[in-house]
Write a protein that holds these residues in place. Structure first.
Motif, PDB file in Angstrom:
ATOM      1  N   ALA A  75       1.037  -1.396  -0.017  1.00  0.00           N
ATOM      2  CA  ALA A  75       0.229   0.020   0.131  1.00  0.00           C
ATOM      3  C   ALA A  75       1.013   1.229   0.027  1.00  0.00           C
ATOM      4  N   ALA A  78       2.418   1.749  -3.388  1.00  0.00           N
ATOM      5  CA  ALA A  78       1.554   2.391  -4.304  1.00  0.00           C
ATOM      6  C   ALA A  78       1.453   3.798  -4.173  1.00  0.00           C
ATOM      7  N   ASN A  82       2.226   6.569  -6.666  1.00  0.00           N
ATOM      8  CA  ASN A  82       1.355   7.655  -7.194  1.00  0.00           C
ATOM      9  C   ASN A  82       1.846   9.023  -6.969  1.00  0.00           C
ATOM     10  N   ALA A 110      -6.437   8.762  -7.103  1.00  0.00           N
ATOM     11  CA  ALA A 110      -5.967   7.419  -6.152  1.00  0.00           C
ATOM     12  C   ALA A 110      -6.216   7.841  -4.544  1.00  0.00           C
TER      13      ALA A 110
ATOM     14  N   TRP B 592      -2.875   3.681  -7.247  1.00  0.00           N
ATOM     15  CA  TRP B 592      -3.888   3.372  -6.645  1.00  0.00           C
ATOM     16  C   TRP B 592      -3.800   2.532  -5.642  1.00  0.00           C
ATOM     17  N   PRO B 593      -3.949   2.929  -4.469  1.00  0.00           N
ATOM     18  CA  PRO B 593      -3.720   1.857  -3.019  1.00  0.00           C
ATOM     19  C   PRO B 593      -4.899   0.934  -3.432  1.00  0.00           C
ATOM     20  N   PRO B 594      -4.487  -0.319  -3.066  1.00  0.00           N
ATOM     21  CA  PRO B 594      -5.244  -1.659  -3.143  1.00  0.00           C
ATOM     22  C   PRO B 594      -6.594  -1.464  -2.629  1.00  0.00           C
ATOM     23  N   ARG B 596      -8.429   1.192  -1.975  1.00  0.00           N
ATOM     24  CA  ARG B 596      -9.066   2.298  -2.854  1.00  0.00           C
ATOM     25  C   ARG B 596      -9.453   1.648  -4.141  1.00  0.00           C
TER      26      ARG B 596
END
Lengths: 221, 1159
Positions: A75, A78, A82, A110, B592-594, B596
């Motif tokens: 996370a 990501a 982003n 996002a 995009w975070p998992p 979301r």
């Protein structure tokens, strides 16, 4: 600053591991530009995927301004991707049901709904890439070049510190390719970001200034 | 730097350039993006919605079955009552004037069990319920009953069908002969002819409205006959009699049932006459005496009399008949006997009729426990026979046992010492000390006696000059010839019906009789005298809730359909992602975070799930209809003919549909949310490139997986072997454990096989099958999921098939019929035993019938007439029927026990164990009744059962029977039954077994003749067993069908899996096309992949089911219906081929060039 040390990537196979990258090492300073060239199968796209945190290296490490994204959770990785990395794919990968403006705003969405300022920034980027009359057009209503320009604007909307482009002009004619390349260089440099482009085209490589060749997984000096 | 054709300028100058930017401020939000994606993904989302609709329809349909059945049971139970809310019910008729005691007035009626016989050339007999009241229109039925003309009778359609009669035909209505004295007493009538009346059928009611009247909830409409009240009153020989007072719902506003019941209990006060009691002055001395129409006063009356009459000088007594007062022969003296004499038990010798004194006028004391005082007359009679009786001498008192056994009167002998000789005065000549007995005390001569007990007239000296007995009778009537203590009398002649025959008051109390009558009536508890207030409507509603939670049962039966539907949703979702993997991949690549990303994808798919759920819930009632149509048809055909009215479909509540929508919606959303989460964690690069699936890297081939799997198989086989040696209850659980172990083991081997294929360690490609294997290995996780789902479904289908129950030979004494061939239920209790040769001679049997009955076995069983708690009764058992079995039944044994509280050879004997007064009564139940119908638990469980007065009595389960023909009842010993229901006489149930070689038709005809007056209904034991087994088999058939449906549904998901695989392997199929594979071969390849996955599942599931099945599981013979299983498997494979073909269509359309270019 981007620091890559001893980056290697291997894939398991019945006959033994296949090494795609072998000890790639380089650094890139703020505002730096690098073109990576090499024959097919040399590992260029794999290098870009690793730098873009889309896959992990088998060995070695990558740090961007001192941060190691592969040490973080998926996370957090990501979120890092982003905020800090902009990616221009060879095949633009626009969402077919979203307008050009929507596609540019995707990285913003996002984490939260885009603010008015971010929407204005996205509009500005589309204007900068010459699509001031195309904000509400769907990808199906854009030409190949226009779609790639949308992809460029999308890669830059978060003002990333590192912009990666994998054959961004592979499907464009030379005239448009040159324009898109110049746009990438200009916009990426405006915020002090670094730019790495994988390309087969010498003309594109020349515009970046620094060119390194990747052969059999090794980055030649 | 600007792009040619671009407007130029810096970011933000577009407005100044007059360029239309569209809506200002931007409109992209998470929901807005989800909506845009939904529009783009709508084709795949439609399929997802369809799967969600299947789940919702299944849940709504299953829950709807529960609603509909409960509603149907409720409607039927209430329809059978019309406007009746409650009733005062008595086991014997009382005065109809009680009806006026309550406001609004109650409607009196006689409701009797009767039999009717047609008058055709071959008459038919059928039991029925007789409803006799003067104004049946007030009962609130629609349509109401037509008026009954004089000499007519109205019957309902089921009764008309049973009798084979039409309007205008004559029938004979028979009511049991009124007998005040209980038939189980020696002085009770057991052989009285029923009272018959020839009537004409005036109308035939449909099985609706009043035609389906029944006081207790019943799923089948029984025979019903209607006559005016006075007709029935004349037949029972009571002019003002009723045995039911109906409370009707005609008050406005309608009172609550509870209030009605309370009011009835408070306001309806029976009088002494209603209780069958008489408190009147009798005899020359007008001495008040309390007696009962039933001859003996019950313990309740005794208690009340002691409380009310005792303080005013009342004295109890117990009179009984001595067959003989005997002095046996001894040295120099012959035997002497005083035949058929009354003996009186007393607790005072100073009685209202006089004092007991000897010849010298001295008062005699109450005899001791083993003592007797004989009268002067008896002493002189014995002396005249050559054997004088002296004080201190021992005599033998022969009397009847206080209660008959199976209608047989037996004698007993008591040795007593003569404590005194009473003068022939006072009590010794008081004939009014003895209550009146019809046929005995009302006869002028002892020679004219017509007693119900064995009477040897040759012993009675009634012919002059030797007519001493007759002369005594004419002089003193039934006055006692001997006196014993009340305690001794109760030991000799006390019965469950009571231990007192009269209370005697001083003559002075005659002036106060009205007050004493009222006080005594008020002191007697009506419930103890057979009066009860029945909350009929409330009981009906309680019973309608059913013993089986059908909603939950059908959810369980449909479980696999629901699971298959959810898995199908999952697979279709995967297909959705596969079709739009690049959209998902680019978002992931953009950072995009998992979480979301998962939220976005869920938001895209959720509307499809919700719309599908709504559609499914709307369609659910259709599924309910189908299920009910199937269940009703099967039930009506195999279990209870005529019960189809229960299975109506107008009854699904909106709340149920809302519940179904919530449950199904939540299930679907949960499945999608989990799938979305998995998707969001997928490798973005793989999504972008369209390769592979999350977490599906090949598992290590071999390693620990194979030995562990083999170990599980061995363990499963071992558990299965142990299950075969366990009792039925444990065997069921062990079977499933064995099955699960075998299934997991086999699936482990499948997983290992798939992993081996994925690892490519098998031999090089040699056939299309090998290539198909490689294709399966492309997505090993998906392939294993499909195989596992099919395996689980197949295992369930095999396992359930094996639990179908088969009939066993009816002669098997250790089987579910206990070796009995026939069950007989009686409209009116009887004591006739056709197995008794002496009785057979009096039954009017034909020669063939008599031959067929010779050597037969009959067990007369007492029965309380409560609710059948077997699985054939859809109604919950509010008051389960109790059976009382006698010593002969216990000694015979039979049936098979699954558990007994002690390791004895014949567990039936546990019923006769001596228990303390306060200890629970031992009971035996069918295991299914104990566990499922009454929910009492297992062996050793204690529970309460209401006795005749409604007082809860504690019972304890000492034995559990394997499911059989005794299912549905609580079985106790006859002695325990007498404690629970002391007022009843006769037997309401019989089990009969034909002798070897007997003609079955003649045997049945003989039983029908023997018990014709009791309104017998005969049922072969095999039929009863078939009906019981049909219930289980019906539900199993439903489970099988639903399981097979789930299997097919799951197999349909294979199509989604395969299409997804084709989408992901577009390049592969393009390559095959470029290499020269024609369309047919490519299609065959895809079909082979499908067949491979499904076959693995079928083999694993089928083998697991077969390996785990020991013989004799669950009390039924185990057999694998191979034909059904083969059909199911072939059908599954056919659907799998169809699924593969659907995917193959897509595969063959891949253009090689485009596919190879990466498009």
């Amino acid at each position: 600053m981007l620091d890559v040390q001893g980056l290697s990537k291997s894939y398991a196979a019945p006959a033994g591991p296949i090494r795609v990258l072998d000890g790639v090492t380089f650094t890139l300073g703020p505002g730096g530009r690098l073109a990576v060239m090499g024959p097919s199968g040399s590992g260029k796209s794999t290098l870009l995927s690793i730098l873009g945190t889309l896959e992990a290296p088998t060995k070695g490490c990558v740090t961007l301004d001192g941060a190691d994204p592969f040490a973080a959770s998926p996370a957090k990785r990501a979120a890092f991707r982003n905020r800090s990395i902009g990616f221009v794919f060879q095949e633009h990968h626009l969402l077919s049901g979203c307008t050009a403006l929507d596609n540019v705003l995707l990285p913003v969405l996002a984490s939260a709904a885009p603010s008015a300022a971010m929407v204005e920034r996205a509009r500005g980027l589309l204007d900068r890439v010459g699509l001031e009359k195309r904000h509400q057009h769907l990808p199906g209503q854009l030409s190949g070049g226009e779609r790639q320009r949308v992809a460029v604007a999308r890669a830059l909307v978060m003002a990333p510190r590192l912009v990666l482009a994998d054959e961004p002009t592979g499907q464009l004619d030379s005239h448009v390719a040159a324009a898109v390349t110049d746009l990438l260089v200009e916009l990426a440099g405006e915020a002090g970001g670094m730019l790495i482009v994988v390309t087969h085209a010498d003309a594109v490589a020349e515009r970046l200034g620094t060119v390194r060749r990747l052969v059999d997984g090794r980055l030649l000096p | 730097m600007t792009i040619p054709g671009a407007g130029g300028g810096r970011t933000g100058d577009a407005t100044a350039a007059g360029i239309d930017r569209g809506p200002s401020g931007g409109s992209l939000s998470l929901p807005a993006l989800a909506w845009k994606l939904l529009s783009a993904w709508r084709r795949q989302l439609l399929a997802l919605a369809a799967a969600a609709a299947v789940v919702a329809a299944t849940v709504a349909g299953a829950l709807g079955v529960g609603d509909s059945l409960t509603g149907g049971l409720e409607r039927l139970a209430l329809a059978r009552l019309g406007g009746i809310t409650a009733a005062v019910v008595a086991d014997e008729p009382f005065s109809v004037t009680r009806a006026a005691d309550v406001e609004p007035p109650l409607l009196p009626a006689l409701v009797l069990a009767v039999s009717l016989e047609s008058t055709a050339e071959r008459p038919r007999t059928a039991p029925a319920t007789l409803l006799a009241c003067d104004d049946p229109g007030r009962l609130g039925f629609d349509p109401p009953a037509p008026p009954v003309p004089a000499g007519g009778i109205v019957i309902n359609a089921p009764l008309a069908l049973a009798l084979g009669v039409a309007v205008g035909d004559a029938v004979v209505l028979r009511v049991a002969a009124p007998s005040d004295v209980p038939a189980d007493l020696p002085l009770g009538r057991r052989d009285g002819d029923p009272v018959g009346r020839r009537v004409r059928v005036a109308a035939i009611l449909p099985a609706a409205g009043i035609g389906q009247f029944s006081l207790r909830p019943a799923q089948v409409t029984g025979g019903l006959a209607l006559v005016p009240l006075d007709v029935a009153q004349a037949m029972v020989q009571r002019d003002d009699a009723a045995n039911v007072l109906f409370a009707l719902a005609d008050a406005a506003p309608a009172p609550r049932d509870h209030d009605v019941v309370t009011r009835l209990r408070e306001r309806v006060r029976p009088t002494l006459a209603d209780f069958g009691l008489t408190l009147e002055p009798v005899g020359p001395g007008r001495v008040p005496r309390l007696t009962s129409r039933r001859l003996v006063l019950s313990a309740e009356v005794d208690r009340a009399a002691a409380h009310v009459l005792g303080p005013v000088g009342g004295r109890p007594s117990l009179a009984f008949l001595a067959v003989g007062i005997d002095l046996p022969a001894e040295a120099g003296r012959p035997a002497a006997s005083v035949p058929y004499s009354t003996v009186l038990g007393i607790d005072h010798t100073d009685l209202p009729v006089g004092r007991l004194v000897d010849d010298a006028g001295r008062a005699l004391a109450v005899p001791g426990d083993e003592e007797i005082v004989i009268t002067r007359w008896a002493a002189d009679d014995l002396a005249a026979q050559g054997h004088p009786a002296t004080v201190g001498a021992w005599l033998l008192l022969r009397s009847f046992l206080p209660e008959t056994l199976h209608g047989r009167v037996a004698e007993s002998t008591t040795r007593l010492r003569i404590a005194g000789i009473a003068a022939q005065a006072g009590p010794a000549v008081a004939r009014d000390l003895v209550p009146d007995v019809r046929g005995v005390t009302d006869e002028a001569s002892i020679a004219d006696w017509d007693p119900p007990f064995p009477f040897d007239r040759s012993r009675v000296r009634s012919t002059p000059p030797d007519d001493i007995d007759d002369r005594y009778w004419k002089l003193h009537g039934a006055a006692p010839k001997a006196f014993v203590s009340l305690a001794t009398a109760r030991t000799i002649a006390g019965s469950r019906f009571g231990g007192t025959t009269a209370w005697h008051l001083p003559a002075a109390a005659a002036a106060d009789l009205p007050r004493l009558r009222a006080q005594l009536a008020a002191a007697i508890r009506p419930a103890a005298m057979g009066f009860s207030v029945e909350a009929l409507r409330a009981d009906a509603l309680a019973a309608a809730r059913g013993s089986t939670p059908f909603g939950g049962l059908f959810i369980a039966l449909s479980g696999f359909v629901v699971i298959a539907g959810l898995i199908l949703e999952w697979l279709l979702f995967s297909l959705l992602v596969a079709a739009h993997r690049r959209d998902v991949g680019v978002l992931s690549a953009l950072g995009w975070p998992p979480g979301r990303l998962a939220t976005l994808v869920t938001l895209v798919a959720a509307p499809a799930a919700l719309v599908g759920t709504l559609v499914g819930v709307v369609a659910g009632p259709l599924w309910t209809r189908l299920l009910l149509a199937w269940l009703g048809g099967a039930w009506d055909k195999a279990v209870a003919a005529g019960s189809s009215a229960v299975f109506s479909t107008a009854g699904v509540r909106p709340a149920t549909l809302v519940t179904a929508a919530l449950v199904a919606g939540l299930l679907s959303l949960a499945a999608l949310a989990v799938a979305a989460r998995r998707t969001a964690r997928r490798d973005p690069l793989g999504l972008l490139r369209g390769t592979g699936t999350a977490g599906t890297g090949p598992a290590p081939a071999g390693g620990w997986l194979v030995p562990v799997s083999i170990g599980l198989l061995v363990a499963g086989a071992a558990v299965a072997w142990l299950a075969g040696r366990s009792d039925a209850a444990a065997a069921v659980g062990m079977f499933f454990l064995a099955g699960v172990l075998c299934l997991v083991g086999l699936l482990g081997l499948v997983r290992s096989r798939v992993a081996a294929l994925a690892a490519g360690r098998l031999r090089p490609l040699g056939s299309l099958w090998h290539l198909a294997g490689r294709g399966v290995a492309h997505g090993p996780g998906r392939a294993f999921s499909v195989a596992a789902m099919v395996a689980v479904a197949e295992f369930l289908v095999v396992a359930v098939s094996a639990f179908r129950l088969d009939d066993r030979p009816a002669t098997d004494r250790s089987g579910p019929t206990g070796g009995w061939t026939t069950l007989a239920t009686f409209g009116t209790p009887t004591s006739i035993d056709p197995a008794d040769a002496a009785v057979r001679g009096t039954l009017g049997l034909t020669a063939a019938e008599a031959r067929a009955l010779e050597g037969c076995e009959v067990a007369l069983v007492r029965s309380s007439g409560g609710d059948d708690a077997s699985c054939t009764n859809l109604y919950a058992s509010v008051r389960p029927v109790v059976h009382g079995v006698g010593p002969a039944f216990v000694a015979r044994g039979g049936f098979r026990f699954t558990a007994a509280s002690e390791p004895v050879a014949n567990p039936w004997r546990l019923l006769e164990a001596d228990v303390a007064e306060t200890a629970p009564l031992p009971a035996i139940l069918d295991a299914a009744t104990a566990q499922w119908a009454l929910k009492l638990g297992g062996l050793g469980a204690e529970f309460n059962l209401p006795d005749a007065t409604g007082t809860p009595v504690r019972l304890r389960i000492v034995g559990l029977l394997e499911p059989g023909i005794l299912q549905g009842a609580v079985i106790v010993s006859e002695r325990s039954f007498a404690r629970l229901f002391p007022r009843g006489s006769g037997y309401s149930l019989a089990l009969a077994s034909a002798p070897p070689g007997a003609d079955p038709a003649a045997f049945a005809a003989g039983l029908a003749t023997a018990w014709a007056d009791a309104g017998v209904a005969l049922e072969p034991a095999a039929d009863r067993l078939r009906r019981l087994q049909a219930v289980q088999n019906t539900f199993l058939a439903g489970f099988q069908a639903l399981g097979a449906l789930g299997l097919l549904l799951g197999t349909a998901g294979v199509a989604a899996v395969q299409i997804q695989g084709v989408v992901e392997r577009a390049g592969t199929f393009g390559l095959l096309g470029a290499l020269g594979f024609d369309r047919r071969r490519i299609a065959l390849l895809v079909v082979l992949e499908t067949v491979l996955m499904v076959s693995w599942g079928l083999i694993a599931g089928g083998l697991a089911g077969a390996l785990a099945l020991p013989r004799g599981v669950a009390g039924g013979s185990v057999h694998l219906p191979l034909g059904w299983l083969a059909l199911t498997s072939l059908l599954t494979l056919a659907v799998a081929c169809l699924a593969g073909w659907l995917a193959a269509r897509r595969a063959v359309r891949v253009a090689p060039r485009a596919a190879l270019a990466g498009g």
